[in-house]
Design a protein around this motif. Sequence first.
Motif, PDB file in Angstrom:
ATOM      1  N   GLU A  72      66.622   9.428  13.835  1.00  0.00           N
ATOM      2  CA  GLU A  72      68.165   9.553  13.753  1.00  0.00           C
ATOM      3  C   GLU A  72      68.368  10.251  15.382  1.00  0.00           C
ATOM      4  O   GLU A  72      67.691  10.958  15.899  1.00  0.00           O
ATOM      5  N   THR A  75      63.366   9.077   6.606  1.00  0.00           N
ATOM      6  CA  THR A  75      62.747   7.913   6.661  1.00  0.00           C
ATOM      7  C   THR A  75      62.918   7.265   7.996  1.00  0.00           C
ATOM      8  O   THR A  75      62.050   6.366   8.181  1.00  0.00           O
ATOM      9  N   GLU A  76      63.655   7.732   8.797  1.00  0.00           N
ATOM     10  CA  GLU A  76      63.694   6.919  10.274  1.00  0.00           C
ATOM     11  C   GLU A  76      64.334   7.628  11.146  1.00  0.00           C
ATOM     12  O   GLU A  76      65.033   8.915  11.065  1.00  0.00           O
ATOM     13  N   LYS A 125      55.169   7.878  11.969  1.00  0.00           N
ATOM     14  CA  LYS A 125      55.422   7.600  10.561  1.00  0.00           C
ATOM     15  C   LYS A 125      56.300   8.939  10.151  1.00  0.00           C
ATOM     16  O   LYS A 125      55.908   9.909  10.506  1.00  0.00           O
TER      17      LYS A 125
END
Length: 128
Positions: free
Chosen positions: A121, A118-119, A74
Amino acid sequence: MRFHTRKWVKPEDLNPNGSLFGGKLLAWLDEELALYSIIQLENRRIVTKHMSEINFRSSARQGDIVEIGIDVVKFGHTSLVLKCEARNMMTRETIITIDETVMVNLGDDGKPQAHGKTEIEFVKDRLG
């Protein structure tokens, strides 16, 4: 899990038992986790804050090739939580698993700083 790096077990990596020294493997993992975090968070100032239980499941011997894999668990506000595994490419056995490593993004002042990610890349997508 994506496996990013391979290491060749050399004589200087061995313990007195003739197998891969656990401390050497942990150093390889910590470095790979840091490099992964630096690339993901686009910041050179990254530190390891916490590693969960370290589970040694098998070993490697001189001449074996160890492959290191990482997955994102996360994205935190100032951190990135990762899990990792190292496996012996010669025997196909998992050597070690660490379910949770917390890497913290630091500002110029050396204190935790929000990274805004948030994610996952991929570098190729940033160059697009």
